[in-house]
Design a protein around this motif. Structure first.
Motif, PDB file in Angstrom:
ATOM      1  N   VAL A   1       0.755  -1.216  -0.098  1.00 58.68           N
ATOM      2  CA  VAL A   1       0.105  -0.022  -0.094  1.00 58.68           C
ATOM      3  C   VAL A   1       0.892   1.411  -0.146  1.00 58.68           C
ATOM      4  N   LEU A   2       1.802   1.564   0.726  1.00 59.27           N
ATOM      5  CA  LEU A   2       2.593   2.513   0.959  1.00 59.27           C
ATOM      6  C   LEU A   2       3.616   2.709   0.010  1.00 59.27           C
ATOM      7  N   THR A   3       4.148   1.540  -0.679  1.00 53.47           N
ATOM      8  CA  THR A   3       4.898   1.792  -2.012  1.00 53.47           C
ATOM      9  C   THR A   3       4.289   2.544  -3.152  1.00 53.47           C
ATOM     10  N   HIS A   4       2.766   2.187  -3.217  1.00 56.33           N
ATOM     11  CA  HIS A   4       1.863   2.899  -4.215  1.00 56.33           C
ATOM     12  C   HIS A   4       1.309   4.174  -3.808  1.00 56.33           C
ATOM     13  N   ALA A   5       1.394   4.519  -2.533  1.00 54.91           N
ATOM     14  CA  ALA A   5       0.650   5.644  -2.021  1.00 54.91           C
ATOM     15  C   ALA A   5       1.320   7.077  -2.149  1.00 54.91           C
ATOM     16  N   GLN A   6       2.074   7.209  -3.038  1.00 50.80           N
ATOM     17  CA  GLN A   6       2.626   8.704  -3.612  1.00 50.80           C
ATOM     18  C   GLN A   6       2.823   9.382  -2.336  1.00 50.80           C
ATOM     19  N   GLU A   7       3.803   9.008  -1.799  1.00 51.24           N
ATOM     20  CA  GLU A   7       4.381   9.678  -0.762  1.00 51.24           C
ATOM     21  C   GLU A   7       3.331  10.105   0.526  1.00 51.24           C
ATOM     22  N   MET A   8       2.239   9.305   0.563  1.00 53.92           N
ATOM     23  CA  MET A   8       1.287   9.680   1.473  1.00 53.92           C
ATOM     24  C   MET A   8       1.832   8.998   2.766  1.00 53.92           C
ATOM     25  N   ASP A   9       1.656   9.676   4.178  1.00 58.69           N
ATOM     26  CA  ASP A   9       2.208   9.052   5.241  1.00 58.69           C
ATOM     27  C   ASP A   9       1.283   7.968   5.657  1.00 58.69           C
ATOM     28  N   SER A  10       1.529   7.132   6.265  1.00 54.01           N
ATOM     29  CA  SER A  10       1.068   5.805   6.757  1.00 54.01           C
ATOM     30  C   SER A  10      -0.446   6.172   7.517  1.00 54.01           C
ATOM     31  N   GLN A  11      -0.415   7.102   8.356  1.00 52.69           N
ATOM     32  CA  GLN A  11      -1.613   7.384   8.983  1.00 52.69           C
ATOM     33  C   GLN A  11      -2.792   7.881   7.989  1.00 52.69           C
ATOM     34  N   VAL A  12      -2.531   8.777   6.907  1.00 53.49           N
ATOM     35  CA  VAL A  12      -3.482   9.307   6.178  1.00 53.49           C
ATOM     36  C   VAL A  12      -3.877   8.013   5.410  1.00 53.49           C
ATOM     37  N   ALA A  13      -2.956   7.119   4.890  1.00 50.12           N
ATOM     38  CA  ALA A  13      -3.122   5.859   4.084  1.00 50.12           C
ATOM     39  C   ALA A  13      -4.169   5.008   4.888  1.00 50.12           C
ATOM     40  N   GLN A  14      -3.952   4.789   6.023  1.00 48.70           N
ATOM     41  CA  GLN A  14      -4.867   3.865   6.727  1.00 48.70           C
ATOM     42  C   GLN A  14      -6.198   4.709   6.995  1.00 48.70           C
ATOM     43  N   SER A  15      -6.500   5.946   7.204  1.00 42.97           N
ATOM     44  CA  SER A  15      -7.752   6.621   7.081  1.00 42.97           C
ATOM     45  C   SER A  15      -8.408   6.553   5.893  1.00 42.97           C
ATOM     46  N   HIS A  16      -7.624   6.631   4.733  1.00 43.86           N
ATOM     47  CA  HIS A  16      -8.125   6.336   3.479  1.00 43.86           C
ATOM     48  C   HIS A  16      -8.861   4.969   3.201  1.00 43.86           C
ATOM     49  N   ILE A  17      -7.996   4.016   3.684  1.00 44.03           N
ATOM     50  CA  ILE A  17      -8.646   2.549   3.817  1.00 44.03           C
ATOM     51  C   ILE A  17      -9.815   2.532   4.733  1.00 44.03           C
ATOM     52  N   ASP A  18      -9.833   3.071   5.885  1.00 50.71           N
ATOM     53  CA  ASP A  18     -10.860   2.849   6.860  1.00 50.71           C
ATOM     54  C   ASP A  18     -12.121   3.811   6.371  1.00 50.71           C
ATOM     55  N   LEU A  19     -11.897   4.606   5.492  1.00 48.67           N
ATOM     56  CA  LEU A  19     -13.125   5.433   4.993  1.00 48.67           C
ATOM     57  C   LEU A  19     -13.698   4.556   3.864  1.00 48.67           C
ATOM     58  N   TYR A  20     -12.886   3.966   2.911  1.00 51.41           N
ATOM     59  CA  TYR A  20     -13.425   3.561   1.614  1.00 51.41           C
ATOM     60  C   TYR A  20     -13.544   2.313   1.354  1.00 51.41           C
ATOM     61  N   VAL A  21     -12.983   1.515   2.498  1.00 48.66           N
ATOM     62  CA  VAL A  21     -13.245  -0.135   2.201  1.00 48.66           C
ATOM     63  C   VAL A  21     -14.320  -0.470   3.449  1.00 48.66           C
ATOM     64  N   ASN A  22     -15.480  -0.815   2.879  1.00 50.33           N
ATOM     65  CA  ASN A  22     -16.481  -1.112   4.123  1.00 50.33           C
ATOM     66  C   ASN A  22     -17.251  -2.297   3.414  1.00 50.33           C
ATOM     67  N   SER A  23     -18.423  -2.619   4.131  1.00 55.14           N
ATOM     68  CA  SER A  23     -19.227  -3.642   3.628  1.00 55.14           C
ATOM     69  C   SER A  23     -19.556  -3.574   2.353  1.00 55.14           C
ATOM     70  N   PHE A  24     -19.858  -2.316   1.644  1.00 57.47           N
ATOM     71  CA  PHE A  24     -20.206  -2.276   0.282  1.00 57.47           C
ATOM     72  C   PHE A  24     -19.189  -2.855  -0.519  1.00 57.47           C
ATOM     73  N   THR A  25     -17.845  -2.794  -0.053  1.00 57.37           N
ATOM     74  CA  THR A  25     -16.821  -3.266  -0.828  1.00 57.37           C
ATOM     75  C   THR A  25     -16.858  -4.760  -0.981  1.00 57.37           C
ATOM     76  N   HIS A  26     -17.527  -5.657  -0.040  1.00 61.38           N
ATOM     77  CA  HIS A  26     -17.533  -6.879  -0.184  1.00 61.38           C
ATOM     78  C   HIS A  26     -18.876  -7.112  -1.069  1.00 61.38           C
ATOM     79  N   ASP A  27     -19.975  -6.599  -0.788  1.00 58.67           N
ATOM     80  CA  ASP A  27     -21.114  -6.560  -1.460  1.00 58.67           C
ATOM     81  C   ASP A  27     -22.070  -5.314  -1.516  1.00 58.67           C
ATOM     82  N   LEU A  28     -22.204  -4.633  -2.884  1.00 60.11           N
ATOM     83  CA  LEU A  28     -23.260  -3.793  -2.962  1.00 60.11           C
ATOM     84  C   LEU A  28     -24.476  -3.888  -2.395  1.00 60.11           C
ATOM     85  N   GLY A  29     -25.231  -4.898  -2.382  1.00 56.50           N
ATOM     86  CA  GLY A  29     -26.443  -5.242  -1.990  1.00 56.50           C
ATOM     87  C   GLY A  29     -27.450  -4.348  -2.421  1.00 56.50           C
ATOM     88  N   ALA A  30     -28.737  -4.609  -1.988  1.00 55.21           N
ATOM     89  CA  ALA A  30     -29.844  -3.801  -2.588  1.00 55.21           C
ATOM     90  C   ALA A  30     -29.788  -2.295  -2.610  1.00 55.21           C
TER      91      ALA A  30
END
Length: 282
Positions: free
Chosen positions: A222-251
């Motif tokens: 993740v950090l290799t491709h994160a365009q000099e983003m610091d690890s805390q911002v990268a983790q915040s990014h993951i926490d925000l955008y990877v969620n239950s809809f990532t596993h299944d869009l659902g109705a």
């Protein structure tokens, strides 16, 4: 099998296991890393990859060749794009501020731009003067320097804009959720209709599950491709955008997608979609 997705932390987190052979039954991947405005264009080319991450706003142009997969993408709540202004130029934060303004946007074929256009039609009293397309990492400096009057930002800019002395004029995600009570469709995973869509769906879901069960396994990738983003911002990014809809869009996820694209089509921003082409292929 060729795949194109962005180097953003949510995408590398989601696809780490598949890319690195952790999903034993899955086909090997040849990865193209490209920002989403580039993948939106790639999807239209004759030699486009088998699987791509694109903006939901670009979906109407490719649905005849590609199927929307019910997993792997970015859709959620509290994760919408922001419209930013610089207080040093004008402390007035009313929406009328954008009348006659020059507004920088990262792409004209993005969910962020669709949301902005739908919001502006409802909330901005008169016409915006000019839309300026520029790379998303140049937008905040442009607003800060006064090159443009406002900027539409996405990705990690949600977390970093105060560093530029900027102020949020509107959170378009909040506006959308109040308008529709639905989550925000941002990035879609699509695959060629000629492929085994059920298998690809299964492999992506396995990769998402692996990422959640082994959260540190993808850290270096993740950090290799994160365009000099610091690890805390990268983790915040993951926490925000990877969620239950990532596993299944659902109705609810499919309802959000149809609502966005139908509203955009009604305004002439995208072609009308055939609802049958949005059917869940899994």
């Amino acid at each position: 099998m060729q795949i194109a997705f962005s180097p953003c932390p949510n995408d590398t987190f989601v696809f780490h296991a598949w890319v690195h052979g952790r999903i034993l039954e899955a086909s090997k991947l040849d990865v193209i890393y490209a920002d989403i405005d580039q993948t939106n264009e790639l999807a239209l080319q004759a030699n486009a990859p088998d699987i791509l991450k694109i903006s939901y706003a670009a979906l109407p142009w490719v649905l005849s060749e590609y199927a929307l997969l019910p997993c792997g993408g970015a859709l959620g709540r509290g994760c919408g794009p922001l419209v930013l202004i610089s207080d040093k130029h004008d402390p007035n934060k009313e929406h009328s501020r954008l009348t006659g303004a020059r507004v920088a946007v990262p792409s004209e074929r993005s969910t962020a731009y669709l949301l902005f256009r739908l919001w502006a039609k409802a909330e901005v009293p008169s016409q915006i003067e000019e839309i300026v397309v520029m790379p998303f990492d140049q937008i905040m400096p442009a607003v800060q320097q006064g090159t443009v009057d406002a900027g539409l930002v996405i990705h990690e800019a949600r977390f970093t804009y105060p560093r530029y002395g900027l102020t949020q004029l509107v959170d378009l995600g909040e506006w959308w959720e109040k308008e529709t009570a639905l989550p925000i469709p941002l990035g879609a995973i699509i695959a060629r209709r000629s492929l085994d869509l059920a298998a690809i769906t299964r492999w992506i879901r396995a990769s998402v599950t692996y990422a959640w069960e082994h959260p540190t396994a993808s850290q270096a990738y993740v950090l290799t491709h994160a365009q000099e983003m610091d690890s805390q911002v990268a983790q915040s990014h993951i926490d925000l955008y990877v969620n239950s809809f990532t596993h299944d869009l659902g109705a609810e996820g499919y309802a959000a997608i149809k609502t966005l694209l139908n509203r955009a089509a009604d305004e002439g921003l995208v072609p009308a979609i055939n609802p049958n082409l949005l059917a869940n292929p899994s």
